[in-house]
Design a protein around this motif. Structure first.
Motif, PDB file in Angstrom:
ATOM      1  N   SER A  27      45.252  41.992  47.053  1.00 15.64           N
ATOM      2  CA  SER A  27      45.847  43.058  46.619  1.00 15.64           C
ATOM      3  C   SER A  27      45.187  43.510  45.326  1.00 15.64           C
ATOM      4  CB  SER A  27      47.423  42.999  46.385  1.00 15.64           C
ATOM      5  OG  SER A  27      47.640  41.933  45.412  1.00 15.64           O
ATOM      6  N   ILE A  28      45.526  44.782  44.909  1.00 15.62           N
ATOM      7  CA  ILE A  28      44.765  45.110  43.453  1.00 15.62           C
ATOM      8  C   ILE A  28      45.340  44.484  42.415  1.00 15.62           C
ATOM      9  CG2 ILE A  28      46.436  47.201  43.267  1.00 15.62           C
ATOM     10  CD1 ILE A  28      42.556  46.723  42.608  1.00 15.62           C
ATOM     11  N   SER A  29      47.008  44.312  42.634  1.00 15.31           N
ATOM     12  CA  SER A  29      47.541  43.456  41.688  1.00 15.31           C
ATOM     13  C   SER A  29      47.161  42.004  41.543  1.00 15.31           C
ATOM     14  CB  SER A  29      49.119  43.519  41.798  1.00 15.31           C
ATOM     15  OG  SER A  29      49.469  42.944  43.134  1.00 15.31           O
ATOM     16  N   THR A  30      46.948  41.300  42.711  1.00 15.93           N
ATOM     17  CA  THR A  30      46.410  40.070  42.618  1.00 15.93           C
ATOM     18  C   THR A  30      45.032  39.827  42.105  1.00 15.93           C
ATOM     19  OG1 THR A  30      47.653  39.601  44.650  1.00 15.93           O
ATOM     20  CG2 THR A  30      45.740  38.018  43.923  1.00 15.93           C
ATOM     21  N   LEU A  31      44.216  41.029  42.101  1.00 19.52           N
ATOM     22  CA  LEU A  31      42.907  40.978  41.587  1.00 19.52           C
ATOM     23  C   LEU A  31      42.927  41.018  40.152  1.00 19.52           C
ATOM     24  CD1 LEU A  31      41.322  43.492  44.259  1.00 19.52           C
ATOM     25  CD2 LEU A  31      40.479  41.294  43.858  1.00 19.52           C
ATOM     26  N   ALA A  32      43.735  42.135  39.740  1.00 19.11           N
ATOM     27  CA  ALA A  32      43.968  42.260  38.063  1.00 19.11           C
ATOM     28  C   ALA A  32      44.459  41.164  37.613  1.00 19.11           C
ATOM     29  CB  ALA A  32      44.954  43.452  37.866  1.00 19.11           C
ATOM     30  N   GLN A  33      45.238  40.264  38.138  1.00 20.62           N
ATOM     31  CA  GLN A  33      45.723  38.876  37.593  1.00 20.62           C
ATOM     32  C   GLN A  33      44.626  38.017  37.506  1.00 20.62           C
ATOM     33  OE1 GLN A  33      49.115  37.023  39.305  1.00 20.62           O
ATOM     34  NE2 GLN A  33      49.394  35.726  37.860  1.00 20.62           N
ATOM     35  N   LYS A  92      39.499  50.027  44.543  1.00 20.53           N
ATOM     36  CA  LYS A  92      39.306  48.707  45.138  1.00 20.53           C
ATOM     37  C   LYS A  92      38.109  48.496  46.090  1.00 20.53           C
ATOM     38  CE  LYS A  92      41.822  45.428  48.498  1.00 20.53           C
ATOM     39  NZ  LYS A  92      43.021  45.252  49.468  1.00 20.53           N
ATOM     40  N   GLU A  93      37.960  49.539  46.834  1.00 23.28           N
ATOM     41  CA  GLU A  93      36.761  49.456  47.859  1.00 23.28           C
ATOM     42  C   GLU A  93      35.765  49.521  46.898  1.00 23.28           C
ATOM     43  OE1 GLU A  93      34.091  52.657  50.257  1.00 23.28           O
ATOM     44  OE2 GLU A  93      36.677  52.759  50.609  1.00 23.28           O
ATOM     45  N   ALA A 101      31.476  43.357  43.902  1.00 25.97           N
ATOM     46  CA  ALA A 101      31.770  42.021  44.031  1.00 25.97           C
ATOM     47  C   ALA A 101      30.727  41.189  45.108  1.00 25.97           C
ATOM     48  CB  ALA A 101      33.206  41.765  44.227  1.00 25.97           C
ATOM     49  N   VAL A 102      30.436  42.196  46.167  1.00 22.40           N
ATOM     50  CA  VAL A 102      29.532  41.847  47.117  1.00 22.40           C
ATOM     51  C   VAL A 102      28.232  41.760  46.625  1.00 22.40           C
ATOM     52  CG1 VAL A 102      28.314  42.445  49.118  1.00 22.40           C
ATOM     53  CG2 VAL A 102      30.868  42.769  49.115  1.00 22.40           C
ATOM     54  N   PRO A 135      41.848  51.113  60.133  1.00 19.47           N
ATOM     55  CA  PRO A 135      40.902  52.400  60.024  1.00 19.47           C
ATOM     56  C   PRO A 135      40.817  52.943  58.561  1.00 19.47           C
ATOM     57  CG  PRO A 135      42.698  52.673  61.664  1.00 19.47           C
ATOM     58  CD  PRO A 135      42.840  51.591  60.957  1.00 19.47           C
ATOM     59  N   GLU A 136      41.699  52.789  57.656  1.00 22.79           N
ATOM     60  CA  GLU A 136      41.654  52.924  56.032  1.00 22.79           C
ATOM     61  C   GLU A 136      40.358  52.380  55.269  1.00 22.79           C
ATOM     62  OE1 GLU A 136      44.450  49.971  56.206  1.00 22.79           O
ATOM     63  OE2 GLU A 136      44.191  51.739  57.536  1.00 22.79           O
ATOM     64  N   SER A 137      39.762  51.034  56.294  1.00 27.26           N
ATOM     65  CA  SER A 137      39.006  50.397  55.475  1.00 27.26           C
ATOM     66  C   SER A 137      37.677  50.475  56.275  1.00 27.26           C
ATOM     67  CB  SER A 137      39.546  48.984  55.175  1.00 27.26           C
ATOM     68  OG  SER A 137      40.691  49.089  54.575  1.00 27.26           O
TER      69      SER A 137
END
Length: 199
Positions: free
Chosen positions: A31-37, A53-54, A60-61, A116-118
């Motif tokens: 999740s974006i919140s986990t990433l931010a932390q 996020k994408e 990151a890749v 589908p959204e990803s």
């Protein structure tokens, strides 16, 4: 400076933190919140610094190269196809089972199956995997042109074989396979490899 962005901001360290989360949990599992932390930023700061996020995932890749690029460079510097193949597979063992990195491979588990959204992320990762296999095939073709493969052996098929074994090892590592178990797989895989025809 964007609002909410820490005064001390190390982009490389932030990307590395994001990379490790994506590596461990995949694109949709992070999740974006986990990433931010993990990155030491606010959610707003993540968006300000890296986009959505994408976009962060794809950056990151790119950061993943610090772990994987030397693997192929060192293997491609080998002379024979057998040495190249073993170099790639042993490099993958180090990558997917090393103590300093999460188990498995970001290129495999990062976005292999998505909603589908990803779909764009899934397609981007598939393209990168195809490119890696094409690079291996091109290196084997060079060896083949120099007489280093038996008549009838396909550089493209051999590249597919190596990358399929590497992919399988990444999945096995994520499932708990030990480093020695993966080395045993490499040894078994190399038993079918043709000897260097140049002697």
């Amino acid at each position: 400076m964007p609002r909410g962005r820490p005064r001390q901001f190390d982009e490389g360290a932030a990307l590395d933190a994001a990379l490790r989360l994506f590596w461990r949990h995949g694109y949709e599992g992070t999740s974006i919140s986990t990433l931010a932390q993990a990155m030491g930023l606010t959610v707003a700061s993540v968006y300000n610094a890296f986009g959505n996020k994408e976009s962060l995932f794809m950056k990151a890749v790119g950061h993943y190269d610090r772990y994987s690029a030397s693997l192929y460079e060192e293997a491609f510097a080998m002379t024979s196809a057998r040495e190249v193949a073993r170099g790639i597979l042993m490099g993958e063992v180090d990558l997917v089972s090393g103590d300093a990195t999460p188990e498995g491979c970001l290129m495999i588990q990062g976005a292999l199956a998505t909603g589908p959204e990803s779909e764009a992320v899934q397609k981007a990762m598939a393209s990168l995997r195809r490119q890696a296999e094409a690079d291996v095939a091109a290196r084997f073709a060079q060896v083949q042109q120099a007489g280093g493969l038996p008549p009838g052996w396909s550089a493209k098929a051999l590249a597919g074989y190596v990358m399929t074994v590497a992919t399988g090892m990444a999945v096995q590592a994520k499932s708990g396979a030990s480093r020695q178990e993966l080395i045993d797989v490499v040894d078994m895989a190399m038993r079918i490899w043709p000897e260097d025809q140049r002697g």
